[in-house]
Design an enzyme around this catalytic site. Sequence first.
Site, PDB file in Angstrom:
ATOM      1  N   ASP A 151     -27.939  77.918  52.573  1.00 44.58           N
ATOM      2  CA  ASP A 151     -29.057  78.829  52.757  1.00 44.58           C
ATOM      3  C   ASP A 151     -30.262  78.224  52.039  1.00 44.58           C
ATOM      4  O   ASP A 151     -30.130  77.288  51.246  1.00 44.58           O
ATOM      5  CB  ASP A 151     -28.726  80.222  52.220  1.00 44.58           C
ATOM      6  CG  ASP A 151     -29.496  81.322  52.953  1.00 44.58           C
ATOM      7  OD1 ASP A 151     -30.554  81.027  53.548  1.00 44.58           O
ATOM      8  OD2 ASP A 151     -29.041  82.473  52.953  1.00 44.58           O
ATOM      9  N   CYS A 152     -31.423  78.752  52.333  1.00 49.97           N
ATOM     10  CA  CYS A 152     -32.652  78.055  51.937  1.00 49.97           C
ATOM     11  C   CYS A 152     -32.948  78.160  50.443  1.00 49.97           C
ATOM     12  O   CYS A 152     -33.132  79.258  49.923  1.00 49.97           O
ATOM     13  CB  CYS A 152     -33.804  78.559  52.774  1.00 49.97           C
ATOM     14  SG  CYS A 152     -33.538  78.177  54.522  1.00 49.97           S
TER      15      CYS A 152
END
Length: 747
Positions: free
Chosen positions: A267-268
Amino acid sequence: MKCRGRGGMEEERLKMRNRKKAETAARELVSQMTLEEKASQLRYDSPAIPRLGVPAYNWWNEALHGVARAGVATSFPQAIGMAAAFDEELLRTIGDAVATEGRAKYNEYAKHNDRDIYKGLTFWSPNVNIFRDPRWGRGHETYGEDPYLTSRMGVAYVEGLQGTGSAENATTENGEGVYLKTAACAKHFAVHSGPEALRHEFDAKASKKDMYETYLPAFEACVKEGEVEAVMGAYNRTNGEPCCGSNTLIRGILRGEWGFQGHFVSDCWAIKDFHEHHCVTKTPEESAAMALKAGCDVNCGVTYLHLLKAHEQGLVTEEEITQAAERLFTTRYLLGCFTETEYDKIPYEAVECREHLELAQKIAREGMVLLKNDGTLPLRKDRLKTIGVIGPNADSRSPLVGNYHGTSSRYITMLEGIQDAVGEDVRVLYSEGCHLFKDRVENLAWRQDRISEALTVAEHSDVVVLCLGLDETLEGEEGDAGNGYASGDKADLQLPEVQRELLEAVAGCGKPVVLCVLTGSAVDLNFADEHVNAILQVWYPGARGGKAAADILFGACSPSGKLPVTFYRDLDGFPAFEDYSMKGRTYRYLEKEPLYPFGYGLTYGRVEVREAALAKAPVLSALEKAGQGISKTDVPDQSGDSVVKAVLENTGAYDTDEVLQAYIHAEDSAFAPLHPSLCAFARVSLKAGEKKEVSLTIPASAFTIVDEEGRRYVDGTHFSLYIGTSQPDERSAFLTGMRPVKIEVVL
């Protein structure tokens, strides 16, 4: 598990051959790269390597309910609204439509050398996390609270996006292989559903039973059945390990137990949380090494910029960097990024075409849920002179689209849909009624400065359509949503105070009131249930969702959606948001009576299950008792599935769709969920007075339980199957006036 006939087996062989060819091509290409070049390709914004003919590629693209954040695209209802349709085939078709538009846009962007973010073929969708707590702001991105429904919707959307198994699936002219239309990504692996405010540091602790019974099944289905090309890790830790660097989740379960062959993405900016918030590492180099060694191939973020330094420090090997690069280029080869495919011919005119807009309308109509109706609906234009449309969500575009949305060339709000439906025949009066959440619309005005106008509209109308709810600013993702006090989550189930006051005022006017609720989650509707005439749960229905809602309000079609989440009466005694135990949560473990149960939804017809019987008994030889002979990763062969035949009759006056549902409970197992669990469903169309026989396939795995050690097996011999249009609970029986047919199964 997919059924493999001769055609299916040939398709599988072709897929396997093509993956082998893609892996070989990827190895050959990566072998020509320097260490620096290989490391650069593990970033989400992978740079070009001109000397090898490799163009830049950005892995980050979104498609939860249509191509997002890259300009115009067909806007479908938010995922929770599509789940409420309980329509696998339609969702698969929609996934294909989204992929078609993604390809059309990619083809044109590539011609203009536009390799920017949101312009690629790797869509970070679907979100198959379990919506276990109604306070979670991102819950509307999911398919609800049930692992079976989520797995069916997730697999359907993955197959639609990737083109796997479809007749349109492209091959080169000389038959060299099957290509992915786009690459789907199941997220967020694995135990993730809030709180948003704590996600960068939170440790979600789940028992093995809850893991394998609730949190993992949808991911497993996406991998084993949908053959999803990518999986994204979550921000949080699960049982002590950060999800994007978890050997247990990635190496042990995903690649080990399930045999996942695709690529894994963080995930970012999740990997930097390892050292900044989780404090399981001390430096960016250590964090990058932990993620890479666990099997995270591409970093959404910047921490992999430290990979070369991590290599210098002996924390990672070149072979580990090489392996990740090979996985990523395997996906790019499978997408046909380095050759010509039939998908290259998809024209830009496919974007927001009439066919796709009609699909969006169809699933919007199917997903809206009629929660209450005393006969006020459907509205009859010929009996009305004036309709009052009131509420902050009546003429707002924001509650149409949810989050992670694209741009529509046209929006149809609730007000506009109603105006278009009645034309010049009926006068439509409108008032905003109140702000979405502030105590006044005009800053210099008195508090509740629109409520007198709302009351005036109500008093001058024959019927009121009151449009309340939320939007992505009040329930959404941490950092995106406007309610900073809860980081996107809801503090409770209450609508904003100004909306509650408006509801009470309008309901007290003595006019018929139809409440339309535009939210992505359950809210407190206790007052409305007692004081308004009808309630329609609209969800976030897509950019032109006002038209679909008007179709239902005026009887152009019957509502037929079912709740994919429980609407609780309140949160008194509800488990803490941070508690990931399933005790007391969702319909399977609920200890209190809900207001509106999972699986519930009314229609304008009345479909009754007249009879139901087992037409094919389960064959469970592969599922030996007490865990002997089946592990938690085994999936029964489909030949062991059972079949139920049910006779349905629409005794009502309106044609309608209905969702036939099957629930199962192991009566003599100590490990079965508290209540019967959904194990099959089918959408059925019935004309008024029509009777129809419908078959439901009950998967053999429905007869298994998961024990405290996470082992799945048959435990006991007595099972109850319930076949109906709702759950077999007392509240559903009270609301519908019907009970499912019970079938006792003895093994």
